[in-house]
Design a protein around this motif. Structure first.
Motif, PDB file in Angstrom:
ATOM      1  N   PHE A  12      39.359  23.368  80.613  1.00 29.14           N
ATOM      2  CA  PHE A  12      39.131  24.377  81.634  1.00 29.14           C
ATOM      3  C   PHE A  12      40.407  24.888  82.300  1.00 29.14           C
ATOM      4  O   PHE A  12      40.330  25.566  83.315  1.00 29.14           O
ATOM      5  CB  PHE A  12      38.190  23.826  82.716  1.00 29.14           C
ATOM      6  CG  PHE A  12      36.752  23.773  82.287  1.00 29.14           C
ATOM      7  CD1 PHE A  12      35.901  24.827  82.557  1.00 29.14           C
ATOM      8  CD2 PHE A  12      36.256  22.670  81.622  1.00 29.14           C
ATOM      9  CE1 PHE A  12      34.579  24.778  82.170  1.00 29.14           C
ATOM     10  CE2 PHE A  12      34.930  22.613  81.227  1.00 29.14           C
ATOM     11  CZ  PHE A  12      34.088  23.672  81.504  1.00 29.14           C
ATOM     12  N   GLN A  13      41.567  24.605  81.751  1.00 34.50           N
ATOM     13  CA  GLN A  13      42.811  24.958  82.421  1.00 34.50           C
ATOM     14  C   GLN A  13      43.041  26.464  82.515  1.00 34.50           C
ATOM     15  O   GLN A  13      43.688  26.929  83.452  1.00 34.50           O
ATOM     16  CB  GLN A  13      43.997  24.291  81.742  1.00 34.50           C
ATOM     17  CG  GLN A  13      44.331  24.834  80.364  1.00 34.50           C
ATOM     18  CD  GLN A  13      45.422  24.039  79.715  1.00 34.50           C
ATOM     19  OE1 GLN A  13      45.890  23.056  80.267  1.00 34.50           O
ATOM     20  NE2 GLN A  13      45.825  24.443  78.527  1.00 34.50           N
ATOM     21  N   ASP A  14      42.512  27.246  81.587  1.00 33.61           N
ATOM     22  CA  ASP A  14      42.757  28.690  81.634  1.00 33.61           C
ATOM     23  C   ASP A  14      41.663  29.466  82.361  1.00 33.61           C
ATOM     24  O   ASP A  14      41.651  30.689  82.341  1.00 33.61           O
ATOM     25  CB  ASP A  14      42.957  29.246  80.226  1.00 33.61           C
ATOM     26  CG  ASP A  14      41.797  28.940  79.301  1.00 33.61           C
ATOM     27  OD1 ASP A  14      40.979  28.082  79.652  1.00 33.61           O
ATOM     28  OD2 ASP A  14      41.719  29.566  78.225  1.00 33.61           O
ATOM     29  N   ILE A  15      40.762  28.754  83.044  1.00 33.44           N
ATOM     30  CA  ILE A  15      39.715  29.386  83.830  1.00 33.44           C
ATOM     31  C   ILE A  15      40.112  29.320  85.296  1.00 33.44           C
ATOM     32  O   ILE A  15      40.506  28.262  85.777  1.00 33.44           O
ATOM     33  CB  ILE A  15      38.356  28.685  83.600  1.00 33.44           C
ATOM     34  CG1 ILE A  15      37.950  28.810  82.136  1.00 33.44           C
ATOM     35  CG2 ILE A  15      37.290  29.277  84.508  1.00 33.44           C
ATOM     36  CD1 ILE A  15      36.707  28.041  81.781  1.00 33.44           C
ATOM     37  N   PRO A  16      40.003  30.436  86.010  1.00 29.16           N
ATOM     38  CA  PRO A  16      40.365  30.416  87.437  1.00 29.16           C
ATOM     39  C   PRO A  16      39.476  29.451  88.221  1.00 29.16           C
ATOM     40  O   PRO A  16      38.299  29.276  87.911  1.00 29.16           O
ATOM     41  CB  PRO A  16      40.126  31.860  87.890  1.00 29.16           C
ATOM     42  CG  PRO A  16      39.934  32.660  86.663  1.00 29.16           C
ATOM     43  CD  PRO A  16      39.603  31.749  85.552  1.00 29.16           C
ATOM     44  N   ASP A  17      40.065  28.831  89.251  1.00 28.78           N
ATOM     45  CA  ASP A  17      39.326  27.865  90.061  1.00 28.78           C
ATOM     46  C   ASP A  17      38.181  28.541  90.811  1.00 28.78           C
ATOM     47  O   ASP A  17      38.358  29.611  91.389  1.00 28.78           O
ATOM     48  CB  ASP A  17      40.257  27.187  91.065  1.00 28.78           C
ATOM     49  CG  ASP A  17      41.199  26.210  90.383  1.00 28.78           C
ATOM     50  OD1 ASP A  17      40.830  25.689  89.321  1.00 28.78           O
ATOM     51  OD2 ASP A  17      42.297  25.982  90.927  1.00 28.78           O
ATOM     52  N   SER A  18      37.027  27.885  90.763  1.00 28.43           N
ATOM     53  CA  SER A  18      35.866  28.355  91.507  1.00 28.43           C
ATOM     54  C   SER A  18      34.897  27.184  91.652  1.00 28.43           C
ATOM     55  O   SER A  18      35.062  26.128  91.038  1.00 28.43           O
ATOM     56  CB  SER A  18      35.183  29.522  90.789  1.00 28.43           C
ATOM     57  OG  SER A  18      34.597  29.087  89.580  1.00 28.43           O
ATOM     58  N   GLU A  19      33.904  27.404  92.463  1.00 27.22           N
ATOM     59  CA  GLU A  19      32.895  26.366  92.671  1.00 27.22           C
ATOM     60  C   GLU A  19      32.088  26.147  91.394  1.00 27.22           C
ATOM     61  O   GLU A  19      31.730  25.019  91.050  1.00 27.22           O
ATOM     62  CB  GLU A  19      31.973  26.786  93.823  1.00 27.22           C
ATOM     63  CG  GLU A  19      31.036  25.684  94.284  1.00 27.22           C
ATOM     64  CD  GLU A  19      30.246  26.104  95.502  1.00 27.22           C
ATOM     65  OE1 GLU A  19      29.009  25.995  95.421  1.00 27.22           O
ATOM     66  OE2 GLU A  19      30.859  26.517  96.495  1.00 27.22           O
ATOM     67  N   GLN A  25      32.544  21.459  85.247  1.00 26.11           N
ATOM     68  CA  GLN A  25      33.404  20.346  84.832  1.00 26.11           C
ATOM     69  C   GLN A  25      32.745  19.008  85.142  1.00 26.11           C
ATOM     70  O   GLN A  25      32.771  18.090  84.314  1.00 26.11           O
ATOM     71  CB  GLN A  25      34.756  20.424  85.536  1.00 26.11           C
ATOM     72  CG  GLN A  25      35.712  21.403  84.925  1.00 26.11           C
ATOM     73  CD  GLN A  25      37.031  21.408  85.656  1.00 26.11           C
ATOM     74  OE1 GLN A  25      37.085  21.590  86.868  1.00 26.11           O
ATOM     75  NE2 GLN A  25      38.104  21.224  84.903  1.00 26.11           N
ATOM     76  N   GLU A  26      32.183  18.889  86.331  1.00 21.36           N
ATOM     77  CA  GLU A  26      31.532  17.637  86.704  1.00 21.36           C
ATOM     78  C   GLU A  26      30.338  17.343  85.808  1.00 21.36           C
ATOM     79  O   GLU A  26      30.132  16.202  85.388  1.00 21.36           O
ATOM     80  CB  GLU A  26      31.091  17.698  88.172  1.00 21.36           C
ATOM     81  CG  GLU A  26      32.247  17.671  89.145  1.00 21.36           C
ATOM     82  CD  GLU A  26      31.819  17.976  90.570  1.00 21.36           C
ATOM     83  OE1 GLU A  26      30.601  18.112  90.825  1.00 21.36           O
ATOM     84  OE2 GLU A  26      32.714  18.073  91.435  1.00 21.36           O
ATOM     85  N   GLU A  66      31.657  32.735  79.337  1.00 18.68           N
ATOM     86  CA  GLU A  66      30.762  32.906  80.482  1.00 18.68           C
ATOM     87  C   GLU A  66      31.543  33.038  81.783  1.00 18.68           C
ATOM     88  O   GLU A  66      31.169  33.785  82.676  1.00 18.68           O
ATOM     89  CB  GLU A  66      29.828  31.697  80.580  1.00 18.68           C
ATOM     90  CG  GLU A  66      28.376  32.034  80.504  1.00 18.68           C
ATOM     91  CD  GLU A  66      27.523  30.808  80.599  1.00 18.68           C
ATOM     92  OE1 GLU A  66      27.374  30.279  81.714  1.00 18.68           O
ATOM     93  OE2 GLU A  66      27.020  30.388  79.553  1.00 18.68           O
ATOM     94  N   PHE A  67      32.621  32.278  81.891  1.00 20.64           N
ATOM     95  CA  PHE A  67      33.442  32.304  83.094  1.00 20.64           C
ATOM     96  C   PHE A  67      34.465  33.437  83.065  1.00 20.64           C
ATOM     97  O   PHE A  67      35.219  33.616  84.011  1.00 20.64           O
ATOM     98  CB  PHE A  67      34.175  30.973  83.280  1.00 20.64           C
ATOM     99  CG  PHE A  67      33.293  29.878  83.790  1.00 20.64           C
ATOM    100  CD1 PHE A  67      32.868  29.870  85.101  1.00 20.64           C
ATOM    101  CD2 PHE A  67      32.888  28.856  82.959  1.00 20.64           C
ATOM    102  CE1 PHE A  67      32.056  28.865  85.577  1.00 20.64           C
ATOM    103  CE2 PHE A  67      32.073  27.842  83.416  1.00 20.64           C
ATOM    104  CZ  PHE A  67      31.655  27.845  84.735  1.00 20.64           C
ATOM    105  N   GLY A  68      34.532  34.173  81.970  1.00 20.39           N
ATOM    106  CA  GLY A  68      35.430  35.313  81.898  1.00 20.39           C
ATOM    107  C   GLY A  68      36.826  34.990  81.443  1.00 20.39           C
ATOM    108  O   GLY A  68      37.722  35.814  81.574  1.00 20.39           O
ATOM    109  N   ALA A  69      37.043  33.815  80.905  1.00 18.11           N
ATOM    110  CA  ALA A  69      38.373  33.464  80.408  1.00 18.11           C
ATOM    111  C   ALA A  69      38.526  33.982  78.993  1.00 18.11           C
ATOM    112  O   ALA A  69      37.597  33.944  78.199  1.00 18.11           O
ATOM    113  CB  ALA A  69      38.568  31.954  80.424  1.00 18.11           C
ATOM    114  N   SER A  70      39.701  34.475  78.682  1.00 18.09           N
ATOM    115  CA  SER A  70      39.946  34.935  77.321  1.00 18.09           C
ATOM    116  C   SER A  70      40.288  33.734  76.459  1.00 18.09           C
ATOM    117  O   SER A  70      41.043  32.858  76.856  1.00 18.09           O
ATOM    118  CB  SER A  70      41.079  35.946  77.295  1.00 18.09           C
ATOM    119  OG  SER A  70      42.262  35.359  77.749  1.00 18.09           O
ATOM    120  N   SER A  71      39.706  33.718  75.256  1.00 17.46           N
ATOM    121  CA  SER A  71      39.945  32.586  74.379  1.00 17.46           C
ATOM    122  C   SER A  71      41.328  32.637  73.744  1.00 17.46           C
ATOM    123  O   SER A  71      41.881  31.623  73.376  1.00 17.46           O
ATOM    124  CB  SER A  71      38.877  32.539  73.288  1.00 17.46           C
ATOM    125  OG  SER A  71      38.865  33.736  72.557  1.00 17.46           O
TER     126      SER A  71
END
Length: 135
Positions: A12-19, A25-26, A66-71
């Motif tokens: 998840f390192q390339d996904i911006p932090d969010s709730e 992750q949990e 889904e989270f909008g991160a580019s692969s």
């Protein structure tokens, strides 16, 4: 289990932090830990259980989308599709040449090679649009 947590963090390192990211992750960490404990109860060593759980979980590219991160970064994706575009152009050219040869050699009075040519032309066209970045 630190190894699982570190692996999920890396995913998840390339996904911006969010709730939502934190909760996902949990949830993934919890599922992987349950799988590890189940494998340990079945007789696997802890290291083997962790590795097997991670491998069996598979790829999370759909979750990342889904989270909008580019692969991938756009430059490497364009290079990759450029390679696919070149391959499709050469491949379709060879297929059309083969159809033309078969048409001329076996049935010179009927021109039928045009029909498979239209079908084969879609392959490089699709790769061209992928190369441009259109969806």
């Amino acid at each position: 289990m630190k190894k699982i947590s570190a692996h999920v963090e890396e995913w998840f390192q390339d996904i911006p932090d969010s709730e939502q990211k934190q909760s996902m992750q949990e949830e993934i960490t919890q599922n992987l830990e349950e799988k590890v404990y189940d494998l340990i109860r079945r007789g696997k060593s802890e290291e083997d259980a962790i590795n097997k759980a991670i491998v069996e979980f598979g790829d999370i590219s759909d979750i990342k989308l889904e989270f909008g991160a580019s692969s991938k970064d756009p430059v490497s994706a364009r290079k990759q599709y450029g390679l696919h575009l070149g391959f499709s152009l050469w491949g379709s050219g060879l297929i059309v040449a083969l159809m033309l040869f078969i048409n001329i050699y076996y049935t010179p009075n009927a021109i039928w090679f045009v029909y498979p040519t239209f079908a084969v032309a879609w392959w490089p066209l699709v790769m061209f649009y992928k190369w441009l970045g259109w969806k």
